[in-house]
Motif scaffolding. Structure first.
Motif, PDB file in Angstrom:
ATOM      1  N   SER A 100      15.916  -2.406 -17.875  1.00  0.00           N
ATOM      2  CA  SER A 100      16.197  -2.640 -19.365  1.00  0.00           C
ATOM      3  C   SER A 100      16.137  -4.118 -19.539  1.00  0.00           C
ATOM      4  CB  SER A 100      17.611  -2.068 -19.775  1.00  0.00           C
ATOM      5  OG  SER A 100      17.861  -2.213 -21.075  1.00  0.00           O
ATOM      6  N   ALA A 101      16.599  -4.897 -18.634  1.00  0.00           N
ATOM      7  CA  ALA A 101      16.606  -6.345 -18.808  1.00  0.00           C
ATOM      8  C   ALA A 101      15.120  -6.634 -18.813  1.00  0.00           C
ATOM      9  CB  ALA A 101      17.616  -6.955 -17.676  1.00  0.00           C
ATOM     10  N   GLN A 102      14.294  -6.215 -17.783  1.00  0.00           N
ATOM     11  CA  GLN A 102      13.142  -6.510 -17.641  1.00  0.00           C
ATOM     12  C   GLN A 102      12.159  -6.073 -18.864  1.00  0.00           C
ATOM     13  OE1 GLN A 102      11.864  -8.334 -15.415  1.00  0.00           O
ATOM     14  NE2 GLN A 102       9.936  -8.466 -16.215  1.00  0.00           N
ATOM     15  N   ALA A 103      12.285  -4.794 -19.352  1.00  0.00           N
ATOM     16  CA  ALA A 103      11.808  -4.531 -20.539  1.00  0.00           C
ATOM     17  C   ALA A 103      11.770  -5.529 -21.707  1.00  0.00           C
ATOM     18  CB  ALA A 103      12.282  -2.864 -21.208  1.00  0.00           C
ATOM     19  N   LEU A 104      13.244  -5.911 -21.813  1.00  0.00           N
ATOM     20  CA  LEU A 104      13.469  -6.935 -23.024  1.00  0.00           C
ATOM     21  C   LEU A 104      12.747  -8.283 -22.594  1.00  0.00           C
ATOM     22  CD1 LEU A 104      14.997  -7.605 -25.652  1.00  0.00           C
ATOM     23  CD2 LEU A 104      16.979  -8.044 -24.238  1.00  0.00           C
ATOM     24  N   LEU A 105      12.788  -8.750 -21.757  1.00  0.00           N
ATOM     25  CA  LEU A 105      12.177 -10.090 -21.268  1.00  0.00           C
ATOM     26  C   LEU A 105      10.639 -10.015 -21.265  1.00  0.00           C
ATOM     27  CD1 LEU A 105      14.351 -11.081 -18.032  1.00  0.00           C
ATOM     28  CD2 LEU A 105      14.328 -12.108 -20.276  1.00  0.00           C
ATOM     29  N   GLU A 106      10.220  -8.753 -21.024  1.00  0.00           N
ATOM     30  CA  GLU A 106       8.594  -8.667 -21.295  1.00  0.00           C
ATOM     31  C   GLU A 106       8.207  -8.598 -22.608  1.00  0.00           C
ATOM     32  OE1 GLU A 106       7.712  -5.108 -19.033  1.00  0.00           O
ATOM     33  OE2 GLU A 106       7.881  -6.113 -17.009  1.00  0.00           O
ATOM     34  N   THR A 107       9.172  -8.618 -23.631  1.00  0.00           N
ATOM     35  CA  THR A 107       8.727  -8.803 -25.027  1.00  0.00           C
ATOM     36  C   THR A 107       8.386 -10.336 -25.258  1.00  0.00           C
ATOM     37  OG1 THR A 107      10.746  -9.154 -25.724  1.00  0.00           O
ATOM     38  CG2 THR A 107      10.235  -6.771 -25.617  1.00  0.00           C
ATOM     39  N   GLY A 108       8.544 -11.014 -24.393  1.00  0.00           N
ATOM     40  CA  GLY A 108       8.064 -12.561 -24.510  1.00  0.00           C
ATOM     41  C   GLY A 108       8.690 -13.267 -25.772  1.00  0.00           C
ATOM     42  N   ASP A 109       7.984 -13.803 -26.643  1.00  0.00           N
ATOM     43  CA  ASP A 109       8.749 -14.371 -27.600  1.00  0.00           C
ATOM     44  C   ASP A 109       8.350 -13.487 -28.923  1.00  0.00           C
ATOM     45  OD1 ASP A 109       9.429 -16.652 -26.338  1.00  0.00           O
ATOM     46  OD2 ASP A 109       7.616 -17.609 -26.472  1.00  0.00           O
ATOM     47  N   LYS A 110       8.121 -12.461 -28.732  1.00  0.00           N
ATOM     48  CA  LYS A 110       7.787 -11.514 -30.051  1.00  0.00           C
ATOM     49  C   LYS A 110       9.158 -11.458 -30.844  1.00  0.00           C
ATOM     50  CE  LYS A 110       3.954  -8.657 -28.270  1.00  0.00           C
ATOM     51  NZ  LYS A 110       3.536  -7.520 -27.798  1.00  0.00           N
ATOM     52  N   ARG A 111       8.844 -11.262 -32.189  1.00  0.00           N
ATOM     53  CA  ARG A 111      10.111 -10.966 -32.937  1.00  0.00           C
ATOM     54  C   ARG A 111      10.276  -9.467 -32.865  1.00  0.00           C
ATOM     55  NH1 ARG A 111      11.054  -9.980 -38.571  1.00  0.00           N
ATOM     56  NH2 ARG A 111      13.319 -10.537 -38.928  1.00  0.00           N
ATOM     57  N   ARG A 142      18.003 -11.371 -25.277  1.00  0.00           N
ATOM     58  CA  ARG A 142      16.918 -11.936 -24.502  1.00  0.00           C
ATOM     59  C   ARG A 142      16.880 -13.269 -24.099  1.00  0.00           C
ATOM     60  NH1 ARG A 142      11.426 -11.291 -27.819  1.00  0.00           N
ATOM     61  NH2 ARG A 142      12.499 -13.066 -28.821  1.00  0.00           N
ATOM     62  N   GLU A 143      17.597 -14.006 -25.009  1.00  0.00           N
ATOM     63  CA  GLU A 143      17.633 -15.545 -24.644  1.00  0.00           C
ATOM     64  C   GLU A 143      18.611 -15.829 -23.742  1.00  0.00           C
ATOM     65  OE1 GLU A 143      15.770 -18.268 -25.439  1.00  0.00           O
ATOM     66  OE2 GLU A 143      14.462 -16.770 -26.063  1.00  0.00           O
ATOM     67  N   LYS A 144      19.745 -14.908 -23.744  1.00  0.00           N
ATOM     68  CA  LYS A 144      20.881 -15.085 -22.806  1.00  0.00           C
ATOM     69  C   LYS A 144      20.443 -14.826 -21.323  1.00  0.00           C
ATOM     70  CE  LYS A 144      25.211 -15.159 -21.538  1.00  0.00           C
ATOM     71  NZ  LYS A 144      25.908 -16.339 -21.121  1.00  0.00           N
ATOM     72  N   LEU A 145      19.619 -13.428 -21.513  1.00  0.00           N
ATOM     73  CA  LEU A 145      19.155 -13.262 -19.823  1.00  0.00           C
ATOM     74  C   LEU A 145      18.138 -14.441 -19.496  1.00  0.00           C
ATOM     75  CD1 LEU A 145      18.170  -9.522 -20.488  1.00  0.00           C
ATOM     76  CD2 LEU A 145      20.026 -10.340 -19.311  1.00  0.00           C
ATOM     77  N   ARG A 146      17.443 -15.090 -20.300  1.00  0.00           N
ATOM     78  CA  ARG A 146      16.558 -16.240 -19.746  1.00  0.00           C
ATOM     79  C   ARG A 146      17.295 -17.318 -19.281  1.00  0.00           C
ATOM     80  NH1 ARG A 146      12.184 -16.310 -24.986  1.00  0.00           N
ATOM     81  NH2 ARG A 146      10.906 -14.538 -24.150  1.00  0.00           N
ATOM     82  N   SER A 147      18.387 -17.857 -19.930  1.00  0.00           N
ATOM     83  CA  SER A 147      19.184 -18.808 -19.742  1.00  0.00           C
ATOM     84  C   SER A 147      19.857 -18.404 -18.459  1.00  0.00           C
ATOM     85  CB  SER A 147      19.991 -19.267 -20.705  1.00  0.00           C
ATOM     86  OG  SER A 147      20.695 -18.466 -21.241  1.00  0.00           O
ATOM     87  N   ALA A 150      17.374 -18.880 -15.745  1.00  0.00           N
ATOM     88  CA  ALA A 150      17.147 -20.245 -15.460  1.00  0.00           C
ATOM     89  C   ALA A 150      18.231 -20.985 -14.523  1.00  0.00           C
ATOM     90  CB  ALA A 150      16.814 -21.046 -16.693  1.00  0.00           C
ATOM     91  N   VAL A 151      19.548 -20.808 -14.958  1.00  0.00           N
ATOM     92  CA  VAL A 151      20.507 -21.194 -14.259  1.00  0.00           C
ATOM     93  C   VAL A 151      20.499 -20.773 -12.739  1.00  0.00           C
ATOM     94  CG1 VAL A 151      23.098 -21.352 -13.892  1.00  0.00           C
ATOM     95  CG2 VAL A 151      21.982 -21.690 -16.100  1.00  0.00           C
ATOM     96  N   SER A 152      20.075 -19.515 -12.579  1.00  0.00           N
ATOM     97  CA  SER A 152      20.358 -18.930 -11.171  1.00  0.00           C
ATOM     98  C   SER A 152      19.122 -19.546 -10.387  1.00  0.00           C
ATOM     99  CB  SER A 152      20.100 -17.370 -11.332  1.00  0.00           C
ATOM    100  OG  SER A 152      20.862 -16.732 -12.152  1.00  0.00           O
ATOM    101  N   ALA A 153      17.876 -19.830 -10.859  1.00  0.00           N
ATOM    102  CA  ALA A 153      16.952 -20.558 -10.295  1.00  0.00           C
ATOM    103  C   ALA A 153      16.997 -21.597 -10.006  1.00  0.00           C
ATOM    104  CB  ALA A 153      15.598 -20.154 -11.300  1.00  0.00           C
ATOM    105  N   VAL A 154      17.870 -22.398 -10.143  1.00  0.00           N
ATOM    106  CA  VAL A 154      18.228 -23.687  -9.635  1.00  0.00           C
ATOM    107  C   VAL A 154      19.174 -23.878  -8.610  1.00  0.00           C
ATOM    108  CG1 VAL A 154      19.420 -25.918 -10.445  1.00  0.00           C
ATOM    109  CG2 VAL A 154      18.463 -24.702 -12.130  1.00  0.00           C
TER     110      VAL A 154
END
Length: 154
Positions: A100-111, A142-147, A150-154
Protein backbone atom coordinates in the motif's frame (compact mmCIF):
# COMPACT_ATOMS: atom_id res chain seq x y z
CA UNK A 1 4.55 13.66 -24.44
CA UNK A 2 3.23 15.27 -21.27
CA UNK A 3 2.86 13.20 -18.09
CA UNK A 4 -0.52 13.19 -16.38
CA UNK A 5 -0.43 15.55 -13.42
CA UNK A 6 -3.50 14.15 -11.63
CA UNK A 7 -4.54 10.69 -10.55
CA UNK A 8 -8.24 10.02 -9.99
CA UNK A 9 -9.17 7.34 -7.49
CA UNK A 10 -12.33 6.23 -5.70
CA UNK A 11 -12.50 5.77 -1.95
CA UNK A 12 -14.97 2.94 -2.56
CA UNK A 13 -12.95 0.82 -5.01
CA UNK A 14 -11.96 -2.30 -3.04
CA UNK A 15 -9.39 -3.27 -5.69
CA UNK A 16 -7.39 -0.03 -5.31
CA UNK A 17 -4.75 -0.19 -2.55
CA UNK A 18 -5.26 3.54 -1.91
CA UNK A 19 -9.00 3.22 -1.30
CA UNK A 20 -10.50 3.55 2.17
CA UNK A 21 -12.36 0.26 1.67
CA UNK A 22 -9.36 -1.79 0.50
CA UNK A 23 -9.31 -4.92 2.69
CA UNK A 24 -5.96 -4.33 4.41
CA UNK A 25 -6.32 -4.94 8.16
CA UNK A 26 -4.23 -2.94 10.61
CA UNK A 27 -3.96 -2.39 14.36
CA UNK A 28 -4.68 1.04 15.79
CA UNK A 29 -5.97 2.30 19.14
CA UNK A 30 -5.80 -1.17 20.66
CA UNK A 31 -7.96 -2.89 18.04
CA UNK A 32 -7.67 -4.64 14.68
CA UNK A 33 -9.51 -2.84 11.87
CA UNK A 34 -10.49 -4.62 8.63
CA UNK A 35 -10.34 -1.41 6.56
CA UNK A 36 -9.58 2.28 6.99
CA UNK A 37 -13.30 2.88 6.38
CA UNK A 38 -14.26 0.75 9.39
CA UNK A 39 -11.84 2.71 11.57
CA UNK A 40 -13.01 6.15 10.46
CA UNK A 41 -16.69 5.24 10.76
CA UNK A 42 -16.16 3.93 14.30
CA UNK A 43 -14.18 7.02 15.35
CA UNK A 44 -17.28 9.16 14.72
CA UNK A 45 -18.66 7.80 17.98
CA UNK A 46 -17.66 7.67 21.62
CA UNK A 47 -19.75 4.62 22.59
CA UNK A 48 -17.31 1.65 22.83
CA UNK A 49 -20.07 -0.90 22.09
CA UNK A 50 -21.11 0.90 18.91
CA UNK A 51 -17.48 1.30 17.86
CA UNK A 52 -16.92 -2.45 18.35
CA UNK A 53 -20.07 -3.25 16.37
CA UNK A 54 -18.87 -1.09 13.47
CA UNK A 55 -15.40 -2.66 13.65
CA UNK A 56 -16.87 -6.17 13.45
CA UNK A 57 -19.15 -5.36 10.49
CA UNK A 58 -18.66 -7.85 7.66
CA UNK A 59 -17.81 -5.20 5.08
CA UNK A 60 -17.49 -1.41 4.72
CA UNK A 61 -21.03 -1.09 3.32
CA UNK A 62 -22.52 -2.74 6.41
CA UNK A 63 -20.34 -0.55 8.64
CA UNK A 64 -21.55 2.55 6.78
CA UNK A 65 -25.22 1.55 7.20
CA UNK A 66 -24.69 0.99 10.91
CA UNK A 67 -23.00 4.38 11.33
CA UNK A 68 -25.82 6.09 9.41
CA UNK A 69 -28.42 4.47 11.68
CA UNK A 70 -26.70 6.11 14.66
CA UNK A 71 -25.96 9.51 13.10
CA UNK A 72 -27.59 11.32 16.05
CA UNK A 73 -24.84 9.94 18.29
CA UNK A 74 -21.93 11.33 16.25
CA UNK A 75 -19.44 13.07 18.50
CA UNK A 76 -19.80 16.85 18.63
CA UNK A 77 -16.22 17.54 17.51
CA UNK A 78 -16.31 15.19 14.50
CA UNK A 79 -16.17 17.94 11.88
CA UNK A 80 -12.91 19.24 13.35
CA UNK A 81 -11.16 15.89 13.93
CA UNK A 82 -12.27 13.64 11.05
CA UNK A 83 -9.29 14.45 8.82
CA UNK A 84 -6.90 13.48 11.62
CA UNK A 85 -8.55 10.07 11.97
CA UNK A 86 -8.46 9.39 8.24
CA UNK A 87 -4.79 10.38 8.14
CA UNK A 88 -3.99 8.06 11.06
CA UNK A 89 -5.83 5.17 9.37
CA UNK A 90 -4.15 5.63 5.98
CA UNK A 91 -0.67 6.10 7.47
CA UNK A 92 -0.99 3.11 9.81
CA UNK A 93 -2.30 0.97 6.95
CA UNK A 94 0.73 1.96 4.86
CA UNK A 95 3.08 1.00 7.68
CA UNK A 96 1.28 -2.34 8.05
CA UNK A 97 1.11 -3.08 4.32
CA UNK A 98 4.27 -2.19 2.38
CA UNK A 99 2.44 -2.78 -0.93
CA UNK A 100 0.00 0.00 0.00
CA UNK A 101 2.86 2.37 0.87
CA UNK A 102 4.59 1.46 -2.39
CA UNK A 103 1.42 2.11 -4.41
CA UNK A 104 1.15 5.53 -2.79
CA UNK A 105 4.83 6.36 -3.38
CA UNK A 106 4.50 5.26 -7.01
CA UNK A 107 2.01 8.08 -7.60
CA UNK A 108 5.09 10.33 -7.72
CA UNK A 109 4.16 13.99 -7.59
CA UNK A 110 0.72 13.56 -9.12
CA UNK A 111 -2.18 15.35 -7.52
CA UNK A 112 -4.45 12.64 -6.13
CA UNK A 113 -8.14 13.36 -6.56
CA UNK A 114 -10.96 11.40 -4.94
CA UNK A 115 -13.45 11.26 -7.78
CA UNK A 116 -16.75 11.24 -5.88
CA UNK A 117 -19.45 13.15 -7.72
CA UNK A 118 -21.55 13.51 -4.59
CA UNK A 119 -19.07 14.14 -1.82
CA UNK A 120 -17.79 17.70 -1.65
CA UNK A 121 -15.76 17.14 1.53
CA UNK A 122 -13.84 13.91 0.88
CA UNK A 123 -14.05 14.14 -2.91
CA UNK A 124 -13.97 16.62 -5.77
CA UNK A 125 -17.75 16.77 -6.23
CA UNK A 126 -19.66 16.83 -9.49
CA UNK A 127 -18.25 20.19 -10.57
CA UNK A 128 -14.68 19.59 -9.36
CA UNK A 129 -14.93 22.28 -6.69
CA UNK A 130 -15.07 19.89 -3.74
CA UNK A 131 -12.41 19.99 -1.03
CA UNK A 132 -10.90 16.63 -2.08
CA UNK A 133 -9.92 15.95 1.53
CA UNK A 134 -9.26 12.24 0.95
CA UNK A 135 -6.92 13.06 -1.93
CA UNK A 136 -5.17 15.66 0.25
CA UNK A 137 -4.76 13.09 3.03
CA UNK A 138 -3.19 10.61 0.60
CA UNK A 139 -0.74 13.26 -0.61
CA UNK A 140 0.12 14.21 3.00
CA UNK A 141 0.78 10.57 3.88
CA UNK A 142 2.87 10.19 0.73
CA UNK A 143 5.07 13.10 1.89
CA UNK A 144 5.36 11.59 5.37
CA UNK A 145 6.43 8.23 3.89
CA UNK A 146 9.02 10.02 1.75
CA UNK A 147 10.48 11.92 4.71
CA UNK A 148 10.63 8.78 6.86
CA UNK A 149 12.39 6.95 4.01
CA UNK A 150 14.85 9.84 3.57
CA UNK A 151 15.71 9.83 7.29
CA UNK A 152 16.13 6.01 7.29
CA UNK A 153 18.46 6.22 4.30
CA UNK A 154 20.86 8.50 6.16
Amino acid sequence: MRAETSLYISMTDETNLLSAVSPQPFSLDGAEWPTAEHYVLAMQFEDPALMAEIRSSLDPQQARKLAKRHKRKIRSDWESVRRVYVTRAVYTRCLSHPESAQALLETGDKRIIESSLYDYYWGCGRDGRGLNTYGEVLMDVREKLRSVAAVSAV
